[in-house]
Design a protein around this motif. Structure first.
Motif, PDB file in Angstrom:
ATOM      1  N   GLY A  19      36.476 -11.629 -62.671  1.00 27.14           N
ATOM      2  CA  GLY A  19      36.321 -12.486 -61.504  1.00 27.14           C
ATOM      3  C   GLY A  19      34.923 -12.514 -60.932  1.00 27.14           C
ATOM      4  N   VAL A  20      33.926 -12.020 -61.670  1.00 23.59           N
ATOM      5  CA  VAL A  20      32.549 -11.981 -61.172  1.00 23.59           C
ATOM      6  C   VAL A  20      31.805 -13.267 -61.488  1.00 23.59           C
ATOM      7  N   TRP A  21      32.086 -13.869 -62.627  1.00 21.98           N
ATOM      8  CA  TRP A  21      31.388 -15.090 -63.038  1.00 21.98           C
ATOM      9  C   TRP A  21      31.696 -16.215 -62.045  1.00 21.98           C
ATOM     10  N   PRO A  22      30.708 -17.064 -61.732  1.00 19.77           N
ATOM     11  CA  PRO A  22      30.926 -18.149 -60.755  1.00 19.77           C
ATOM     12  C   PRO A  22      32.070 -19.077 -61.144  1.00 19.77           C
ATOM     13  N   ASN A  23      32.779 -19.543 -60.130  1.00 28.22           N
ATOM     14  CA  ASN A  23      33.889 -20.502 -60.271  1.00 28.22           C
ATOM     15  C   ASN A  23      35.059 -19.949 -61.074  1.00 28.22           C
ATOM     16  N   THR A  24      35.180 -18.611 -61.120  1.00 26.95           N
ATOM     17  CA  THR A  24      36.334 -17.997 -61.773  1.00 26.95           C
ATOM     18  C   THR A  24      37.525 -18.014 -60.820  1.00 26.95           C
ATOM     19  N   SER A  25      38.713 -18.138 -61.363  1.00 25.79           N
ATOM     20  CA  SER A  25      39.916 -18.187 -60.536  1.00 25.79           C
ATOM     21  C   SER A  25      40.055 -16.927 -59.696  1.00 25.79           C
ATOM     22  N   VAL A  26      40.512 -17.106 -58.457  1.00 26.13           N
ATOM     23  CA  VAL A  26      40.707 -15.970 -57.557  1.00 26.13           C
ATOM     24  C   VAL A  26      41.853 -15.076 -58.030  1.00 26.13           C
ATOM     25  N   LEU A  27      42.681 -15.565 -58.944  1.00 24.15           N
ATOM     26  CA  LEU A  27      43.787 -14.760 -59.466  1.00 24.15           C
ATOM     27  C   LEU A  27      43.284 -13.519 -60.201  1.00 24.15           C
ATOM     28  N   PHE A  28      42.125 -13.625 -60.865  1.00 20.00           N
ATOM     29  CA  PHE A  28      41.564 -12.456 -61.548  1.00 20.00           C
ATOM     30  C   PHE A  28      41.194 -11.367 -60.544  1.00 20.00           C
ATOM     31  N   LYS A  29      40.622 -11.777 -59.407  1.00 15.86           N
ATOM     32  CA  LYS A  29      40.269 -10.802 -58.376  1.00 15.86           C
ATOM     33  C   LYS A  29      41.519 -10.144 -57.794  1.00 15.86           C
ATOM     34  N   LEU A  30      42.546 -10.947 -57.542  1.00 12.09           N
ATOM     35  CA  LEU A  30      43.787 -10.402 -56.988  1.00 12.09           C
ATOM     36  C   LEU A  30      44.461  -9.458 -57.978  1.00 12.09           C
ATOM     37  N   LEU A  31      44.436  -9.823 -59.265  1.00 11.37           N
ATOM     38  CA  LEU A  31      45.048  -8.978 -60.284  1.00 11.37           C
ATOM     39  C   LEU A  31      44.343  -7.641 -60.382  1.00 11.37           C
ATOM     40  N   TRP A  32      42.993  -7.658 -60.417  1.00 11.10           N
ATOM     41  CA  TRP A  32      42.241  -6.411 -60.499  1.00 11.10           C
ATOM     42  C   TRP A  32      42.432  -5.563 -59.245  1.00 11.10           C
ATOM     43  N   THR A  33      42.485  -6.202 -58.094  1.00 11.00           N
ATOM     44  CA  THR A  33      42.702  -5.462 -56.847  1.00 11.00           C
ATOM     45  C   THR A  33      44.063  -4.782 -56.850  1.00 11.00           C
ATOM     46  N   LEU A  34      45.078  -5.495 -57.309  1.00  9.34           N
ATOM     47  CA  LEU A  34      46.426  -4.939 -57.346  1.00  9.34           C
ATOM     48  C   LEU A  34      46.519  -3.789 -58.337  1.00  9.34           C
ATOM     49  N   VAL A  35      46.008  -4.003 -59.548  1.00 13.67           N
ATOM     50  CA  VAL A  35      46.111  -2.978 -60.595  1.00 13.67           C
ATOM     51  C   VAL A  35      45.281  -1.749 -60.250  1.00 13.67           C
ATOM     52  N   MET A  36      44.020  -1.964 -59.846  1.00 13.39           N
ATOM     53  CA  MET A  36      43.157  -0.834 -59.523  1.00 13.39           C
ATOM     54  C   MET A  36      43.642  -0.097 -58.282  1.00 13.39           C
ATOM     55  N   GLY A  37      44.071  -0.847 -57.276  1.00 11.57           N
ATOM     56  CA  GLY A  37      44.559  -0.210 -56.051  1.00 11.57           C
ATOM     57  C   GLY A  37      45.793   0.635 -56.305  1.00 11.57           C
ATOM     58  N   THR A  38      46.740   0.092 -57.068  1.00 17.35           N
ATOM     59  CA  THR A  38      47.960   0.842 -57.381  1.00 17.35           C
ATOM     60  C   THR A  38      47.655   2.089 -58.197  1.00 17.35           C
ATOM     61  N   GLY A  39      46.790   1.944 -59.204  1.00 12.62           N
ATOM     62  CA  GLY A  39      46.430   3.093 -60.024  1.00 12.62           C
ATOM     63  C   GLY A  39      45.744   4.190 -59.227  1.00 12.62           C
ATOM     64  N   LEU A  40      44.860   3.803 -58.309  1.00 12.37           N
ATOM     65  CA  LEU A  40      44.147   4.802 -57.506  1.00 12.37           C
ATOM     66  C   LEU A  40      45.098   5.529 -56.549  1.00 12.37           C
ATOM     67  N   ILE A  41      46.080   4.826 -56.022  1.00 10.38           N
ATOM     68  CA  ILE A  41      47.061   5.470 -55.145  1.00 10.38           C
ATOM     69  C   ILE A  41      47.815   6.559 -55.896  1.00 10.38           C
ATOM     70  N   PHE A  42      48.282   6.240 -57.104  1.00 10.72           N
ATOM     71  CA  PHE A  42      49.016   7.224 -57.911  1.00 10.72           C
ATOM     72  C   PHE A  42      48.106   8.388 -58.322  1.00 10.72           C
ATOM     73  N   GLN A  43      46.841   8.094 -58.612  1.00 13.25           N
ATOM     74  CA  GLN A  43      45.921   9.150 -59.010  1.00 13.25           C
ATOM     75  C   GLN A  43      45.608  10.093 -57.843  1.00 13.25           C
ATOM     76  N   TYR A  44      45.359   9.530 -56.674  1.00 10.42           N
ATOM     77  CA  TYR A  44      45.075  10.379 -55.517  1.00 10.42           C
ATOM     78  C   TYR A  44      46.300  11.180 -55.085  1.00 10.42           C
ATOM     79  N   GLN A  45      47.466  10.595 -55.264  1.00  8.81           N
ATOM     80  CA  GLN A  45      48.679  11.344 -54.955  1.00  8.81           C
ATOM     81  C   GLN A  45      48.827  12.546 -55.888  1.00  8.81           C
ATOM     82  N   TYR A  46      48.452  12.378 -57.145  1.00 12.62           N
ATOM     83  CA  TYR A  46      48.482  13.500 -58.089  1.00 12.62           C
ATOM     84  C   TYR A  46      47.474  14.573 -57.674  1.00 12.62           C
ATOM     85  N   LEU A  47      46.273  14.172 -57.279  1.00 11.74           N
ATOM     86  CA  LEU A  47      45.258  15.138 -56.874  1.00 11.74           C
ATOM     87  C   LEU A  47      45.687  15.917 -55.636  1.00 11.74           C
TER      88      LEU A  47
END
Length: 375
Positions: A19-47
């Motif tokens: 989602g960094v390249w100009p005029n890219t769909s906002v869905l890529f940003k939302l997908l990365w935010t959801l996946v990365m955010g969820t993964g980080l929550i589970f990782q920090y909970q493990y720590l």
């Protein structure tokens, strides 16, 4: 095949998917935010659940994989926020290619950029493959939970087959995507630095052409002013890169020091044990990739600083002193301005340089000794 852009195809595809390249769909940003955010929550909970000095190697192992996730997510957010700056950079690169596409300096730097991009992404992919191969445990350990590829505290039972295999496959794909994205961003800054290098080489060539070493020269003010104007464009281009990567470089510098410390601690504590060979295979390329990531940013700052100084050297070595006073003063301005070198800073605190890279390695080695003493 002659390249038509400094940005290689793998980098362009990676920037599109993140989602960094100009005029890219906002869905890529939302997908990365959801996946990365969820993964980080589970990782920090493990720590948090395993935060104990009694299990320090396991805690450090989890931290060594959590920090790169944090860093990547921070990089993506910064690039998303500063998308307008990135658009201006791409627009300037496009103008340069339309004007100088047939010049050897542009083509040579583009070929080198494409090769470096493939090498960087390939190293990160290899690191993921080796890390995954050494981490996956397909044996049934008699009811005890097997080690996961990425240490997470999942909200469901994941120890038994086939759930364990499914989770490991998903984590492998996710880890590969993360490694590809990290490699793309690192390749991007190398690409931008090489593009600046190509533009500076063009200035050198133009200075040689307009100031030949003979008695017959003809330098018009228009040509001299165009050189100064081009130099100013290079300065503005480097300032745009600085504003885009300054915060990223600061987090990169701090995070990679901790990551290299964590990986080094794991290697030191497992050498000579039954798990030593597996840990060495698991972390060797991981350590190389993290060290290379820090080296790339520091080398980019060093390359930009040294390359910017050569503009003044090239102008001084020309015949500026026997030109008409009006034309000579124009080149003197270029010489004076190039004495203030261009650079990339880590959050405006320090310049990125090879000396900063060595200081980072020294700091990580010191932290390893502290952790080993605690262990």
């Amino acid at each position: 095949m002659i390249p038509t852009s400094t940005v290689s195809k793998p980098v362009k595809i990676g920037l599109h998917l993140t989602g960094v390249w100009p005029n890219t769909s906002v869905l890529f940003k939302l997908l990365w935010t959801l996946v990365m955010g969820t993964g980080l929550i589970f990782q920090y909970q493990y720590l948090l659940n395993h935060f104990s000095t009694n299990d320090l190697p396991n805690l450090i192992d989890g931290l060594s994989t959590t920090l790169p996730y944090n860093l990547l997510f921070f990089k993506l957010v910064v690039l998303w926020i500063n998308n307008r700056v990135f658009v201006d950079i791409l627009r300037a690169m496009s103008k340069d290619w339309r004007k100088y596409s047939n010049m050897y300096a542009m083509i040579d730097k583009a070929v080198l950029s494409h090769r470096c991009s493939k090498l960087i992404i390939g190293i990160y992919s290899t690191a993921v493959l080796l890390y995954s191969t050494a981490s996956i445990d397909l044996r049934n350990n008699g009811g005890s939970c097997r080690e996961m590829l990425i240490k997470m505290e999942l909200p469901f039972a994941s120890c038994e087959s086939p759930i364990y295999e499914i989770v490991m496959f998903v984590q492998f794909i996710h880890l590969l995507a993360v490694a590809w994205s990290i490699g793309v961003i690192d390749a991007l800054i190398v690409t931008l630095m090489l593009h600046i290098g190509g533009q500076i080489d063009i200035i050198h060539q133009q200075l040689d052409e307009i100031c030949p070493n003979d008695e017959h020269y003809d330098l018009s003010s228009g040509v001299a002013r165009s050189l100064v104007s081009k130099h100013h464009k290079i300065i503005a281009f480097s300032e745009s890169i600085e504003s885009l990567f300054s915060q990223i470089a600061l987090m990169q510098f701090l995070s990679n020091t901790m990551i290299m410390c964590c990986i080094g601690f794991l290697v030191v504590t497992t050498l000579g044990t039954d798990d030593g060979i597996r840990m060495l295979i698991k972390t060797s390329f991981f350590y190389i990739a993290m060290t290379m990531e820090s080296f790339i940013f520091c080398f980019a700052g060093e390359y930009l600083s040294n390359k910017s100084k050569t503009v003044g050297d090239a102008a001084y070595e020309s015949l500026w002193y026997i030109l008409k006073p009006r034309d000579g003063r124009i080149l003197l301005l270029m010489i004076m301005r190039s004495q203030r070198r261009l650079t990339i800073t880590a959050g405006k605190f320090m310049d990125l340089s090879l000396q900063g890279f060595t200081n980072s390695l020294k700091a990580s080695a010191s932290y390893i000794s502290v952790l080993y003493a605690m262990y």
